[in-house]
Design an enzyme around this catalytic site. Structure first.
Site, mmCIF file in Angstrom:
data_model
loop_
_atom_site.group_PDB
_atom_site.id
_atom_site.type_symbol
_atom_site.label_atom_id
_atom_site.label_comp_id
_atom_site.label_asym_id
_atom_site.label_seq_id
_atom_site.Cartn_x
_atom_site.Cartn_y
_atom_site.Cartn_z
ATOM 1 N N TRP A 29 0.848 -1.190 0.000
ATOM 2 C CA TRP A 29 0.000 0.000 0.000
ATOM 3 C C TRP A 29 0.886 1.243 0.000
ATOM 4 O O TRP A 29 1.878 1.296 0.723
ATOM 5 C CB TRP A 29 -0.900 -0.015 1.251
ATOM 6 C CG TRP A 29 -2.039 0.935 1.163
ATOM 7 C CD1 TRP A 29 -2.155 2.124 1.826
ATOM 8 C CD2 TRP A 29 -3.233 0.797 0.395
ATOM 9 N NE1 TRP A 29 -3.330 2.733 1.510
ATOM 10 C CE2 TRP A 29 -4.024 1.927 0.619
ATOM 11 C CE3 TRP A 29 -3.689 -0.186 -0.480
ATOM 12 C CZ2 TRP A 29 -5.256 2.132 0.015
ATOM 13 C CZ3 TRP A 29 -4.924 0.011 -1.080
ATOM 14 C CH2 TRP A 29 -5.692 1.157 -0.824
ATOM 15 N N ALA A 61 -0.376 -1.793 6.180
ATOM 16 C CA ALA A 61 0.258 -1.520 7.475
ATOM 17 C C ALA A 61 -0.300 -2.402 8.593
ATOM 18 O O ALA A 61 0.441 -2.816 9.486
ATOM 19 C CB ALA A 61 0.097 -0.044 7.842
ATOM 20 N N PHE A 62 -1.581 -2.705 8.534
ATOM 21 C CA PHE A 62 -2.195 -3.523 9.576
ATOM 22 C C PHE A 62 -1.526 -4.892 9.675
ATOM 23 O O PHE A 62 -1.453 -5.479 10.748
ATOM 24 C CB PHE A 62 -3.697 -3.672 9.281
ATOM 25 C CG PHE A 62 -4.505 -4.109 10.450
ATOM 26 C CD1 PHE A 62 -4.953 -3.205 11.391
ATOM 27 C CD2 PHE A 62 -4.825 -5.451 10.621
ATOM 28 C CE1 PHE A 62 -5.714 -3.605 12.473
ATOM 29 C CE2 PHE A 62 -5.580 -5.871 11.702
ATOM 30 C CZ PHE A 62 -6.024 -4.942 12.635
ATOM 31 N N VAL A 91 0.770 5.449 5.979
ATOM 32 C CA VAL A 91 -0.668 5.583 6.150
ATOM 33 C C VAL A 91 -0.989 7.063 5.978
ATOM 34 O O VAL A 91 -0.485 7.902 6.730
ATOM 35 C CB VAL A 91 -1.134 5.078 7.531
ATOM 36 C CG1 VAL A 91 -2.650 5.112 7.635
ATOM 37 C CG2 VAL A 91 -0.609 3.668 7.802
ATOM 38 N N ILE A 92 -1.799 7.361 4.967
ATOM 39 C CA ILE A 92 -2.169 8.740 4.670
ATOM 40 C C ILE A 92 -3.615 8.963 5.097
ATOM 41 O O ILE A 92 -4.505 8.186 4.732
ATOM 42 C CB ILE A 92 -1.991 9.051 3.171
ATOM 43 C CG1 ILE A 92 -0.527 8.825 2.755
ATOM 44 C CG2 ILE A 92 -2.430 10.485 2.856
ATOM 45 C CD1 ILE A 92 -0.260 8.956 1.265
ATOM 46 N N GLU A 95 -10.726 10.444 4.442
ATOM 47 C CA GLU A 95 -11.956 11.105 4.886
ATOM 48 C C GLU A 95 -12.690 10.332 5.978
ATOM 49 O O GLU A 95 -13.711 10.799 6.465
ATOM 50 C CB GLU A 95 -12.879 11.287 3.681
ATOM 51 C CG GLU A 95 -12.279 12.183 2.614
ATOM 52 C CD GLU A 95 -13.141 12.248 1.369
ATOM 53 O OE1 GLU A 95 -14.212 11.610 1.326
ATOM 54 O OE2 GLU A 95 -12.733 12.952 0.439
ATOM 55 N N HIS A 98 -10.708 5.432 9.404
ATOM 56 C CA HIS A 98 -9.852 4.279 9.106
ATOM 57 C C HIS A 98 -8.392 4.582 9.460
ATOM 58 O O HIS A 98 -7.692 3.741 10.032
ATOM 59 C CB HIS A 98 -9.988 3.913 7.625
ATOM 60 C CG HIS A 98 -9.151 2.765 7.194
ATOM 61 N ND1 HIS A 98 -9.443 1.463 7.528
ATOM 62 C CD2 HIS A 98 -8.020 2.710 6.449
ATOM 63 C CE1 HIS A 98 -8.539 0.660 7.011
ATOM 64 N NE2 HIS A 98 -7.658 1.397 6.349
ATOM 65 N N PHE A 123 10.189 1.154 14.077
ATOM 66 C CA PHE A 123 8.944 1.745 13.565
ATOM 67 C C PHE A 123 9.279 2.670 12.397
ATOM 68 O O PHE A 123 9.711 3.798 12.589
ATOM 69 C CB PHE A 123 8.243 2.519 14.687
ATOM 70 C CG PHE A 123 6.863 2.979 14.351
ATOM 71 C CD1 PHE A 123 5.780 2.149 14.566
ATOM 72 C CD2 PHE A 123 6.647 4.250 13.841
ATOM 73 C CE1 PHE A 123 4.492 2.579 14.273
ATOM 74 C CE2 PHE A 123 5.360 4.685 13.546
ATOM 75 C CZ PHE A 123 4.282 3.845 13.759
#
Length: 166
Positions: A29, A61-62, A91-92, A95, A98, A123
């Site tokens: 991602w 990422a999860f 992670v961006i 809206e 999430h 990290f």
């Protein structure tokens, strides 16, 4: 490079770690950004002549904490266990909430790994509001977070070795 993190690039204590081993676990991602993080990490590892590295890719990422843990577990007794694991992702904010859920979960997951595994898990996840903020962390105003993650990993390997001798 931010004035606040220049000391991170001080390489005192990470000399003679050519035999160190680092695994990079990274996401598909936001791959344009994440691939640059990985490239920066590889550049820094090459600079310090660390030739033992491996790359593992996961969807998002999860999944990073799971993959880091499974890599460690599946390399027990093989001689392939790394001195450090670096988790890379981006992670961006969007809206929906999430972003908050994913950031919280991956942060807590990496924290738990640092408390459970006998090696550091670095990290290397960018949590940003927009793509420009991510780009600024790939050699822009905020340094290169991939290079910084590599140096952090090497500093932690050096610390681990120092503590093992005491």
């Amino acid at each position: 490079m931010s004035e606040h993190n220049k000391s991170l690039l001080n390489d005192a204590g990470i000399l003679n770690l050519e035999d160190a081993s680092v695994v990079m676990v990274y996401t598909e991602w936001n791959d344009t950004i994440v691939n640059e993080l990985v490239a920066g990490c590889e550049k820094a590892l090459d600079q310090y002549q660390v030739s033992k590295s491996e790359k593992i890719i996961v969807p998002g990422a999860f999944e990073l904490p799971y993959a880091c843990k499974q890599y460690w577990e599946n390399t027990k007794g093989t001689g392939k266990q790394p001195g450090a694991i670096i988790a890379f992702g981006c992670v961006i904010r969007g809206e929906t909430p999430h972003f908050d859920y994913v950031c919280k979960a991956v942060t807590e997951g990496i924290l738990q790994l640092n408390l459970q595994l006998p090696v550091p898990v670095i990290f290397g996840i960018l949590t940003v509001d927009n793509e420009q903020q991510a780009l600024d962390r790939l050699g822009g105003a905020h340094g290169h977070k991939g290079e910084e993650a590599a140096i952090t990993a090497l500093k932690m390997i050096a610390l681990q070795r120092k503590l093992a001798k005491s």
